[in-house]
Scaffold this motif. Structure first.
Motif, mmCIF file in Angstrom:
data_model
loop_
_atom_site.group_PDB
_atom_site.id
_atom_site.type_symbol
_atom_site.label_atom_id
_atom_site.label_comp_id
_atom_site.label_asym_id
_atom_site.label_seq_id
_atom_site.Cartn_x
_atom_site.Cartn_y
_atom_site.Cartn_z
ATOM 1 N N SER A 116 -118.673 -24.802 26.802
ATOM 2 C CA SER A 116 -118.004 -23.710 26.105
ATOM 3 C C SER A 116 -116.896 -23.166 26.989
ATOM 4 O O SER A 116 -117.102 -22.930 28.187
ATOM 5 C CB SER A 116 -119.018 -22.607 25.773
ATOM 6 O OG SER A 116 -118.362 -21.376 25.550
ATOM 7 N N TYR A 129 -128.665 -23.565 28.486
ATOM 8 C CA TYR A 129 -127.260 -23.436 28.842
ATOM 9 C C TYR A 129 -127.105 -23.979 30.262
ATOM 10 O O TYR A 129 -127.680 -23.427 31.203
ATOM 11 C CB TYR A 129 -126.807 -21.987 28.780
ATOM 12 C CG TYR A 129 -126.731 -21.442 27.370
ATOM 13 C CD1 TYR A 129 -125.546 -21.495 26.640
ATOM 14 C CD2 TYR A 129 -127.856 -20.882 26.754
ATOM 15 C CE1 TYR A 129 -125.474 -20.998 25.347
ATOM 16 C CE2 TYR A 129 -127.791 -20.384 25.466
ATOM 17 C CZ TYR A 129 -126.591 -20.445 24.767
ATOM 18 O OH TYR A 129 -126.525 -19.962 23.481
ATOM 19 N N GLU A 138 -120.924 -15.608 21.751
ATOM 20 C CA GLU A 138 -121.491 -16.684 22.575
ATOM 21 C C GLU A 138 -122.218 -16.107 23.777
ATOM 22 O O GLU A 138 -123.303 -16.584 24.146
ATOM 23 C CB GLU A 138 -120.379 -17.626 23.046
ATOM 24 C CG GLU A 138 -119.927 -18.647 22.015
ATOM 25 C CD GLU A 138 -119.074 -19.729 22.651
ATOM 26 O OE1 GLU A 138 -119.633 -20.572 23.384
ATOM 27 O OE2 GLU A 138 -117.854 -19.721 22.418
#
Length: 799
Positions: free
Chosen positions: A547, A582, A784
């Motif tokens: 991201s 993540y 996010e």
């Protein structure tokens, strides 16, 4: 014909089913090869095929328990798992032939195709950007699969392929329900096992389509060594031979004569590679046969009765025993004598040959495999594309020229694990991709991570001065990641080699889909890009870009029921849950099951691949377990005569205690180092444990980052005990994790500062996890970032 067929091609087939398992009439023959595999043949002439087919070689199996009811009209046969009903002498149809799976009451009627086949594999990923349609596998959600073998070729008495002479239906019914592993094991009983790979095949390979000279390759191999990056194989692509040939001979794609402008002394160069601990392979495109410019042309032409002075080509004819004898003895064997270790059969020239129905790729794989092992000492294997069912006998698979994209990388975990449904366990991908696409250091690093946790790790690219697979040509971040993981691959070889042994003895591929272990959990079919990496580990690789907001990659991971540990950090996870992961670029989701024992090598030199003098045993608590490590000389077939060693490690686990025993190795101890050290690493345990060695209190080291307690011993038959009243207690600093995540995020400072105690009060407060979650939900920040912070808090709540 038989005159030209060498003895190493003569197979000891057992193609006839045991008489007690066969039911035959004028036009039908039904054979129960196992309790769950039935061969169904129908022929109007009453002629049936008794010879081995390309796939099925060993139909002679122990007769399963059968209960038979039969009269002049009806045949009913019941095994422990199936119930077959057939109206005798009637053509096979949905009304005349059916098989019931007893435990699921699922009924197959002739002519019905399963609708939810779980897939097998495909010949190649050439030019594929993302996914493609897979061939049929041997497992399905219906619980049965039909394999039509009617059109395959058969082996004659000389062990050479020829077309069938019968025009009959020849089907195989596999009725295994959800017993997926048992299905593959029984399939391999009928078709042959995957044999043990040489140990060097499991390290890192270097491969590039490039006009390297011997000097350039020596410099490159030395650079890898100086960078501290291990390799075990150096492949030389097609430019090893002359490619710029006189147009009168045709294309330079096929070739067998060294380019002496690039390789002045090929034998000396390959000796140099061997001295460096590297093995090598040459690329082959044999379609154009042997032509007048080749060094071997005169010898081959004379043998084949071609006028040498005419310079007429000797055509490639895979169906001709005489040509194939010349092909091996006069073309390939001299190159092997110079130092070639194995062959890369880069066959891309179609599926037709001079023999009707013969796909050249299948027979090339078969013949090259057995020719490489012709003297009984060298372990045979090929490096070639998938030839269809039965191809598992000829590892290693070359998956072809993939496009360099994230979509290609994202598809490979599913593609590789699904191949277990046809027992094909040793795919080798172009790690980094082959051509086109995008040049991206992040993509490269993620592909290398996946390569380390794939069956064969082969760095590769196509031509072009900007095409880069050398780690040091990428960003510093990607370089550090690639270097670390390429070293990890060689550390993992003791574990992977044991899994190769398991593949041979149990017919269970190294990498398997989740549903092999969890067939009754629907999530095992949904999470298609995570897989078991041998018996102890599960991998869910990152296959998407980071991201731009979080500078981390997201992946949703399902952990099956039970306790799990992060392989690298020892962090504990409660199974039967879905986690939002993540990851930074240096991270990849790899999980160890409770009780996992993973033998690894402590690398003492760069290209180390042999049985290590210093073993590191990474041990995880949560459950008792036993792991038996396999070793031999790694290269010869002496293991077939018992020259191998098994070392068993036992773990007894409770909530407060771990007892780990290193047992005495059993077997030919000459194949392992005399003075071996063992460092046992208990990962995921509390920092303030007590440790005892053989009943005496012992010193130990503790790594806070990996939650690992380490003890080194100099002998086997050692018992290490670790104690703590709360053995798996782990302090999770949620605030620190959130701080690092927000700090790494690319968002405006005002949003970052909202996490500080003087704003919304998430960090540096005494709020409960639930209260922090409520505040984050209400916080006006980037979505996010919010989701990632909530993932940290949710994971902490699930401990």
């Amino acid at each position: 014909m038989e005159t030209y067929i060498e003895k190493h091609f003569k197979m000891d087939f057992k193609p006839m089913a045991n008489e007690g398992a066969v039911f035959q009439g004028a036009c039908y023959r039904i054979a129960f090869l196992t309790s769950r595999i039935v061969r169904l043949e129908y022929s109007l002439t009453g002629c049936f095929e008794d010879r081995p087919s390309q796939t099925f070689w060993y139909r002679e199996q122990e007769v399963p328990a059968l209960s038979v009811k039969e009269d002049e009209h009806i045949l009913e046969v019941v095994t422990d798992h199936l119930r077959l009903k057939y109206l005798k002498e009637q053509p096979f149809s949905g009304d005349t032939l059916s098989i019931e799976l007893k435990y699921s009451c699922q009924i197959w009627r002739y002519g019905t195709e399963e609708q939810t086949n779980l897939g097998g594999t495909a010949r190649t990923l050439d030019a594929v950007d993302g996914a493609l349609k897979l061939e049929k596998g041997l497992n399905s959600r219906e619980g049965y699969v039909i394999i039509d073998d009617s059109k395959s070729l058969v082996f004659n008495e000389a062990s050479w392929l020829e077309p069938r002479t019968t025009n009959s239906t020849d089907l195989y019914f596999f009725g295994y329900g959800t017993a997926y592993k048992e299905c593959i094991a029984d399939y391999c009983k009928l078709t042959g096992r995957t044999q043990l790979l040489p140990r060097y095949a499991l390290g890192n390979w270097w491969s590039r389509y490039w006009e390297y000279s011997d000097t350039e390759l020596e410099g490159l191999m030395n650079r890898f060594e100086s960078e501290g990056i291990p390799l075990s194989v150096c492949i030389i692509d097609m430019d090893w031979h002359n490619v710029n040939i006189d147009p009168k001979y045709g294309s330079g794609w096929t070739g067998y004569t060294w380019n002496k402008n690039l390789f002045k002394d090929p034998k000396a160069f390959m000796t140099w590679l061997h001295d460096k601990g590297l093995r090598t392979s040459l690329n082959l495109h044999p379609a154009d046969g042997i032509r007048g410019h080749e060094d071997c042309y005169e010898s081959v032409a004379k043998y084949m009765g071609v006028d040498v002075s005419s310079e007429q080509p000797v055509p490639f004819d895979i169906s001709s025993p005489k040509f194939m004898k010349a092909y091996f003895e006069k073309v390939h064997h001299p190159l092997e004598d110079e130092g070639v270790d194995f062959w890369w059969i880069d066959w891309q020239q179609g599926t037709n040959s001079s023999m009707k129905g013969l796909d050249p790729l299948y027979f090339l794989n078969h013949l090259h495999y057995y020719d490489l092992g012709r003297d009984g000492s060298k372990r045979p294997f090929t490096f070639s594309r998938w030839p269809g069912l039965g191809g598992h006998r000829y590892p290693i698979g070359f998956s072809g020229d993939t496009v360099v994209t994230w979509d290609s990388l994202a598809y490979q975990p599913y593609f590789t694990s699904t191949a277990a449904n046809v027992a094909y366990g040793w795919w080798s991908h172009d790690i980094g991709g082959h051509f086109m696409g995008i040049d991206d250091s992040e993509l490269y690093a993620r592909w290398v991570q996946y390569g380390v946790f794939s069956p064969i790790n082969r760095l590769h690219t196509s031509k072009g001065i900007f095409n880069r697979r050398e780690p040091w040509r990428h960003s510093h971040e990607a370089y550090e990641v690639a270097k670390s993981f390429l070293n990890l691959r060689h550390q993992l070889v003791p574990y992977i080699y044991t899994m190769s042994y398991r593949n041979m003895t149990e017919s269970l591929p190294f990498i398997t889909p989740m549903y092999f272990e969890h067939p009754h959990d629907g999530k095992a079919y949904e999470y298609k890009d995570q897989y078991y990496y041998g018996s102890e580990l599960m991998v869910a690789p990152f296959t998407a870009p980071r991201s731009k907001v979080l500078n981390r990659t997201f992946k949703e991971v399902w952990l099956p029921r039970g306790q799990w540990f992060d392989f690298f950090t020892g962090e504990a996870y409660r199974g039967d849950n879905i986690y939002a992961m993540y990851g930074k670029l240096e991270e990849i989701p790899v999980f160890a099951k409770a009780g996992a024992i993973v033998p690894m090598a402590k690398l003492e030199q760069t290209n180390q691949i042999d049985n290590p003098e210093h073993l590191e045993l990474v041990v995880f608590g949560g459950a008792s377990n036993s792991f038996t490590m396999y070793e031999d000389d790694g290269i010869s077939r002496e293991y077939e005569a018992g020259h191998s060693v098994l070392t068993t490690f036992d773990l007894e686990a409770s909530d407060t205690k771990l007892i780990f025993k290193i047992n005495e190795p059993v077997g030919d101890l000459n194949v392992i180092p005399v003075n071996r050290q063992y460092t046992v690493k208990f990962r995921g345990v509390a920092s303030d444990c007590e440790c005892f060695l053989n009943g005496e209190e012992s010193d130990f080291n503790y790594d806070v980052v990996t939650r690992t307690l380490s003890v080194t011993v100099d002998s086997t038959d050692s018992i290490i005990e670790v104690r703590h009243q709360d053995l798996y207690h782990q302090e999770i600093d949620v605030d620190q994790l959130i701080f690092e995540l927000v700090q790494d995020a690319t968002i405006i400072m005002d949003e970052k500062q909202r996490f500080e105690h003087w704003s919304y009060g998430i960090l540096g407060t005494n709020l409960s996890l639930e209260e922090k979650m409520m505040r984050v939900l209400a916080m006006p920040v980037n979505d996010e970032v919010r989701r990632a912070v909530l993932a940290i808090l949710t994971k902490a709540l699930m401990k």
